[in-house]
Design a protein around this motif. Structure first.
Motif, PDB file in Angstrom:
ATOM      1  N   ARG A  10      15.721  -3.076  -8.137  1.00 17.51           N
ATOM      2  CA  ARG A  10      15.406  -1.527  -8.153  1.00 17.51           C
ATOM      3  C   ARG A  10      14.520  -1.070  -7.122  1.00 17.51           C
ATOM      4  O   ARG A  10      14.163  -1.775  -6.139  1.00 17.51           O
ATOM      5  CB  ARG A  10      14.473  -1.918  -9.436  1.00 17.51           C
ATOM      6  N   GLN A  11      14.655   0.195  -6.887  1.00 15.63           N
ATOM      7  CA  GLN A  11      13.910   0.827  -5.918  1.00 15.63           C
ATOM      8  C   GLN A  11      13.612   2.267  -6.286  1.00 15.63           C
ATOM      9  O   GLN A  11      14.538   2.825  -7.048  1.00 15.63           O
ATOM     10  CB  GLN A  11      14.493   0.572  -4.381  1.00 15.63           C
ATOM     11  N   SER A  12      12.700   2.909  -5.877  1.00 16.72           N
ATOM     12  CA  SER A  12      12.417   4.204  -6.251  1.00 16.72           C
ATOM     13  C   SER A  12      13.187   5.342  -5.691  1.00 16.72           C
ATOM     14  O   SER A  12      13.644   4.802  -4.501  1.00 16.72           O
ATOM     15  CB  SER A  12      10.738   4.432  -5.967  1.00 16.72           C
ATOM     16  N   MET A 130       9.919   8.218  -9.158  1.00 15.71           N
ATOM     17  CA  MET A 130       9.019   7.815  -8.260  1.00 15.71           C
ATOM     18  C   MET A 130       7.872   7.902  -9.037  1.00 15.71           C
ATOM     19  O   MET A 130       7.523   8.975  -9.592  1.00 15.71           O
ATOM     20  CB  MET A 130       9.297   8.719  -7.034  1.00 15.71           C
ATOM     21  N   TRP A 131       7.062   7.031  -9.077  1.00 15.18           N
ATOM     22  CA  TRP A 131       5.722   6.757  -9.795  1.00 15.18           C
ATOM     23  C   TRP A 131       4.841   7.251  -8.801  1.00 15.18           C
ATOM     24  O   TRP A 131       4.482   6.670  -7.636  1.00 15.18           O
ATOM     25  CB  TRP A 131       5.419   5.235  -9.960  1.00 15.18           C
ATOM     26  N   ARG A 132       3.998   8.404  -8.937  1.00 17.88           N
ATOM     27  CA  ARG A 132       3.222   9.115  -7.815  1.00 17.88           C
ATOM     28  C   ARG A 132       1.649   8.986  -8.594  1.00 17.88           C
ATOM     29  O   ARG A 132       1.605   9.221  -9.885  1.00 17.88           O
ATOM     30  CB  ARG A 132       3.517  10.346  -7.568  1.00 17.88           C
ATOM     31  N   THR A 133       0.801   9.310  -7.767  1.00 15.09           N
ATOM     32  CA  THR A 133      -0.605   9.163  -8.188  1.00 15.09           C
ATOM     33  C   THR A 133      -1.363  10.271  -7.468  1.00 15.09           C
ATOM     34  O   THR A 133      -1.066  11.345  -7.473  1.00 15.09           O
ATOM     35  CB  THR A 133      -1.352   8.033  -8.320  1.00 15.09           C
ATOM     36  N   GLY A 134      -1.970   9.977  -6.201  1.00 12.88           N
ATOM     37  CA  GLY A 134      -2.676  10.655  -5.371  1.00 12.88           C
ATOM     38  C   GLY A 134      -4.140  11.244  -5.855  1.00 12.88           C
ATOM     39  O   GLY A 134      -4.463  10.412  -7.052  1.00 12.88           O
ATOM     40  N   VAL A 155      -2.590   7.013 -15.031  1.00 14.90           N
ATOM     41  CA  VAL A 155      -2.228   5.773 -14.334  1.00 14.90           C
ATOM     42  C   VAL A 155      -1.123   6.532 -13.713  1.00 14.90           C
ATOM     43  O   VAL A 155      -0.927   5.835 -12.434  1.00 14.90           O
ATOM     44  CB  VAL A 155      -1.669   4.927 -15.690  1.00 14.90           C
ATOM     45  N   LYS A 170      16.735  -1.103   0.579  1.00 13.74           N
ATOM     46  CA  LYS A 170      15.666  -1.488   1.140  1.00 13.74           C
ATOM     47  C   LYS A 170      15.858  -3.010   1.275  1.00 13.74           C
ATOM     48  O   LYS A 170      16.008  -3.831   0.288  1.00 13.74           O
ATOM     49  CB  LYS A 170      14.344  -1.168  -0.049  1.00 13.74           C
TER      50      LYS A 170
HETATM   51  C1  LIG Z   1       0.073   3.128  -9.093  1.00 10.93           C
HETATM   52  C2  LIG Z   1       1.021   3.512  -8.174  1.00 10.93           C
HETATM   53  C3  LIG Z   1       0.743   4.863  -7.682  1.00 10.93           C
HETATM   54  C4  LIG Z   1       1.601   5.320  -6.486  1.00 10.93           C
HETATM   55  N1  LIG Z   1       1.265   6.467  -6.037  1.00 10.93           N
HETATM   56  C5  LIG Z   1       2.037   6.908  -5.115  1.00 10.93           C
HETATM   57  C6  LIG Z   1       2.137   8.017  -4.452  1.00 10.93           C
HETATM   58  O1  LIG Z   1       1.067   8.963  -4.987  1.00 10.93           O
HETATM   59  N2  LIG Z   1       2.851   8.767  -3.435  1.00 10.93           N
HETATM   60  C7  LIG Z   1       3.829   7.903  -3.216  1.00 10.93           C
HETATM   61  O2  LIG Z   1       4.361   8.354  -2.235  1.00 10.93           O
HETATM   62  N3  LIG Z   1       4.000   6.793  -3.557  1.00 10.93           N
HETATM   63  C8  LIG Z   1       3.344   6.211  -4.584  1.00 10.93           C
HETATM   64  N4  LIG Z   1       3.345   4.954  -5.040  1.00 10.93           N
HETATM   65  C9  LIG Z   1       4.403   4.424  -4.450  1.00 10.93           C
HETATM   66  C10 LIG Z   1       5.954   4.734  -4.917  1.00 10.93           C
HETATM   67  O3  LIG Z   1       5.992   4.682  -6.377  1.00 10.93           O
HETATM   68  C11 LIG Z   1       6.853   3.615  -4.628  1.00 10.93           C
HETATM   69  O4  LIG Z   1       6.762   2.545  -5.359  1.00 10.93           O
HETATM   70  C12 LIG Z   1       6.804   3.087  -3.164  1.00 10.93           C
HETATM   71  O5  LIG Z   1       7.290   4.283  -2.266  1.00 10.93           O
HETATM   72  C13 LIG Z   1       7.664   2.042  -2.822  1.00 10.93           C
HETATM   73  O6  LIG Z   1       9.195   2.184  -3.294  1.00 10.93           O
HETATM   74  P1  LIG Z   1      10.007   1.235  -4.075  1.00 10.93           P
HETATM   75  O7  LIG Z   1       9.195   1.639  -5.528  1.00 10.93           O
HETATM   76  O8  LIG Z   1      11.478   1.668  -3.869  1.00 10.93           O
HETATM   77  O9  LIG Z   1       9.432  -0.138  -3.752  1.00 10.93           O
HETATM   78  C14 LIG Z   1       2.654   4.337  -6.109  1.00 10.93           C
HETATM   79  C15 LIG Z   1       3.021   3.176  -6.684  1.00 10.93           C
HETATM   80  C16 LIG Z   1       2.073   2.830  -7.750  1.00 10.93           C
HETATM   81  C17 LIG Z   1       2.425   1.589  -8.457  1.00 10.93           C
END
Ligand SMILES: Cc1cc2nc3c(=O)[nH]c(=O)nc-3n(C[C@H](O)[C@H](O)[C@H](O)COP(=O)(O)O)c2cc1C
Length: 182
Positions: A10-12, A130-134, A155, A170
């Motif tokens: 898996r990857q985002s 894509m899980w984002r927060t910020g 969350v 990746k």
């Molecule tokens: C709780 C949490 C918050 C995240 N927030 C962000 C974010 O705000 N911006 C971002 O670019 N990636 C964020 N990520 C990371 C991406 O979702 C992603 O996991 C990361 O880019 C790595 O890629 P992958 O999932 O393919 O391994 C966050 C991940 C988690 C678990």
């Protein structure tokens, strides 16, 4: 895609376009979320699906937050556009309930599991996310926009859609660095 292939590969994906999951695909995502491990059956989560005007409303919350936090004008302008990086955003909130045996961290963990479950369900069905927060996830203005209390937590903003490009593969992490016998 079988479960092991999904979990080990898996990857985002940050570039997400229409279509977003609909119908059975979306329902599978929702069912996967509420199937998350959940100590004492507290169901410590609430999810908000944003599409179309819902994405505009989410953007407006980001704008309000950026203004209230005296962010630069370019950040304020960007804030409105952020949710439109995908055709759908599912917001995961952790709704905290006091419980003698289930501390806050476990309720947070449960909501995080639900978020990953949704992303995996999306990917299993040909979508991705894509899980984002910020900083907006930590902002009281945004939390209040979803009716959350002070003890609750945003969350994640799970951006979902169809990958625009084929993602590069990746490199795998070396498992020996993270596991040892105890
Ligand atoms: C709780 C949490 C918050 C995240 N927030 C962000 C974010 O705000 N911006 C971002 O670019 N990636 C964020 N990520 C990371 C991406 O979702 C992603 O996991 C990361 O880019 C790595 O890629 P992958 O999932 O393919 O391994 C966050 C991940 C988690 C678990």
């Amino acid at each position: 895609m079988d479960a092991i292939t999904l979990l080990t590969h898996r990857q985002s994906h940050p570039r997400l376009i229409e279509p977003a999951p609909t119908g059975d695909a979306l329902e599978n995502i929702m069912i996967s979320a509420v199937r998350a491990p959940d100590h004492a059956c507290l169901a410590p989560w609430q999810f908000f699906i944003c599409e179309g005007e819902g994405l505009d409303r989410l953007g407006q919350l980001f704008v309000d937050s950026a203004k209230a936090n005296n962010r630069e004008q370019k950040d304020v302008e960007r804030a409105a556009k952020l949710p439109h990086r995908a055709p759908m955003v599912i917001v995961t909130a952790m709704k905290y309930t006091f419980h003698e045996k289930v501390p806050r961290v476990e309720q947070l963990a449960s909501a995080a599991c639900a978020t990953m479950a949704m992303q995996m369900a999306a990917q299993a069905q040909g979508f991705n996310g894509m899980w984002r927060t910020g900083s907006y996830a930590q902002c009281d203005i945004v939390k209040q926009g979803f009716g959350l209390a002070a003890d609750d937590e945003l969350v994640g903003f799970l951006y979902l859609g169809t990958p625009q490009t084929k993602a590069g593969i990746k490199p795998a992490r070396n498992i020996q660095n993270y596991f040892s016998r105890f």
